[in-house]
Design a protein around this motif. Structure first.
Motif, short mmCIF file in Angstrom:
data_model
loop_
_atom_site.label_atom_id
_atom_site.label_comp_id
_atom_site.label_asym_id
_atom_site.label_seq_id
_atom_site.Cartn_x
_atom_site.Cartn_y
_atom_site.Cartn_z
N SER A 140 0.82 -1.20 0.00
CA SER A 140 0.00 0.00 0.00
C SER A 140 0.86 1.25 0.00
O SER A 140 2.00 1.25 0.46
N ASP A 141 0.28 2.34 -0.52
CA ASP A 141 0.95 3.63 -0.48
C ASP A 141 -0.11 4.70 -0.68
O ASP A 141 -1.12 4.47 -1.35
N SER A 143 0.60 7.37 -2.32
CA SER A 143 0.96 7.97 -3.61
C SER A 143 0.63 7.04 -4.77
O SER A 143 1.18 5.94 -4.87
N GLU A 144 -0.25 7.49 -5.66
CA GLU A 144 -0.57 6.71 -6.86
C GLU A 144 0.65 6.57 -7.76
O GLU A 144 0.86 5.53 -8.39
N ALA A 145 1.46 7.63 -7.82
CA ALA A 145 2.66 7.59 -8.66
C ALA A 145 3.64 6.54 -8.15
O ALA A 145 4.27 5.83 -8.94
N LEU A 147 2.79 3.82 -6.46
CA LEU A 147 2.21 2.50 -6.73
C LEU A 147 2.38 2.11 -8.19
O LEU A 147 2.54 0.92 -8.50
N THR A 148 2.38 3.07 -9.08
CA THR A 148 2.62 2.77 -10.50
C THR A 148 4.00 2.15 -10.68
O THR A 148 4.17 1.16 -11.40
N LYS A 151 4.03 -1.40 -9.14
CA LYS A 151 3.35 -2.37 -10.01
C LYS A 151 4.27 -2.80 -11.16
O LYS A 151 4.30 -3.98 -11.53
N THR A 165 -4.30 1.64 -2.63
CA THR A 165 -4.01 3.05 -2.34
C THR A 165 -4.59 3.39 -0.98
O THR A 165 -5.80 3.26 -0.76
N SER A 166 -3.74 3.80 -0.05
CA SER A 166 -4.22 4.03 1.31
C SER A 166 -3.28 4.98 2.05
O SER A 166 -2.06 4.87 1.95
N ASP A 167 -3.87 5.90 2.81
CA ASP A 167 -3.12 6.74 3.74
C ASP A 167 -3.04 5.96 5.05
O ASP A 167 -4.02 5.85 5.79
#
Length: 276
Positions: A140-141, A143-145, A147-148, A151, A165-167
């Motif tokens: 988890s992170d 930041s979407e960037a 996680l990209t 992945k 995606t998680s705070d």
């Protein structure tokens, strides 16, 4: 005119030292571009560089002079025997974190599932998925960037993991046998003594935390028990001066946890385990 690899490294070293930049970055970009080991570099030291390689090396050194990390220039960084893609959206994996991963991998062989919270490049979670193939890993992170990038690393290493995606735990309703995290722990006031390449290029979201670098730990530790299975454990990395403050925090917020600290190879207290 092209140079030998030895001449090119000598030229780069002199230039980088003149600009007060660590010359090891030049060796890193050269070996990474050539896909060489240190032994191969020694074998090829007197070979003349192809023109394209010499041009690329000059361009790389120009970026190094501006304190840009060599790992961002080449786009990859080593971690636990594998190469991970890195961009300025994620921290560059550190060798010290390998010690944390090794601790988890050796102790969690019977676990069913695990969480790498704040995964960044995915270095911790993907490595644990390789080391513990029977464990279902969630990465988890916030930041979407980031996680990209994670992945892409999971795909390139042919590792099956789940991404969320998680705070912190906000979008992680489940429970885990173990949680491992390398939270932001640098106090904003420490910037004057920080390495320029880190300060200028690595993501501040993944570096800094308020309250003397403890703000994320304070949030994390309060939520942690609700996300661990019975007899679950959490593993943390922290700054080498933070053990006394964390020891106090753990005693106040999770007095039921058995807490153990470990030093890194340099002899600094840098890791903690909380067993519930």
């Amino acid at each position: 005119m092209s140079k030998t690899y030895a001449e090119a490294l000598k030229w780069a070293s002199l230039l980088l030292r003149e600009h007060q930049v660590d010359p090891d970055g030049a060796r890193y970009v050269l070996m990474t571009r050539a896909n060489w080991t240190p032994s191969q570099l020694i074998l090829h030291r007197q070979d003349v560089m192809p023109d394209a390689s010499w041009q690329q090396f000059q361009a790389d050194v120009t970026r190094l002079i501006k304190f840009e990390p060599a790992q961002y220039i080449t786009g990859v960084a080593p971690f636990f025997g594998a190469m991970f893609k890195v961009t300025p959206a994620v921290l560059i994996p550190r060798f010290e974190t390998e010690e944390l991963v090794d601790w988890v991998a050796k102790e969690q062989t019977a676990a069913r599932n695990g969480l790498d919270l704040g995964t960044g490049s995915g270095a911790i979670g993907i490595t644990l998925a390789r080391q513990l193939p029977d464990v279902a890993m969630t990465l988890s992170d916030v930041s979407e960037a980031a996680l990209t990038v994670a992945k892409q690393n999971a795909q390139s290493q042919h590792v099956q993991v789940q991404f969320v995606t998680s705070d912190l735990f906000s979008h992680l309703p489940g429970r885990f046998d173990f949680v491992v995290t390398n939270l932001p722990y640098i106090a904003p006031g420490e910037t004057p003594v920080m390495d320029q390449s880190t300060l200028r290029y690595e993501p501040k979201l993944a570096l800094f935390a308020d309250h003397h670098g403890l703000a994320l730990f304070e949030r994390f530790i309060v939520a942690l028990p609700a996300h661990l299975n019975d007899e679950g454990a959490a593993y943390l990395e922290f700054g080498y001066r933070q053990q006394p403050a964390l020891q106090k925090l753990f005693a106040e917020k999770v007095p039921q946890a058995q807490v153990s600290f470990r030093q890194d190879m340099a002899g600094h207290p840098r890791m903690a385990k909380l067993q519930f």
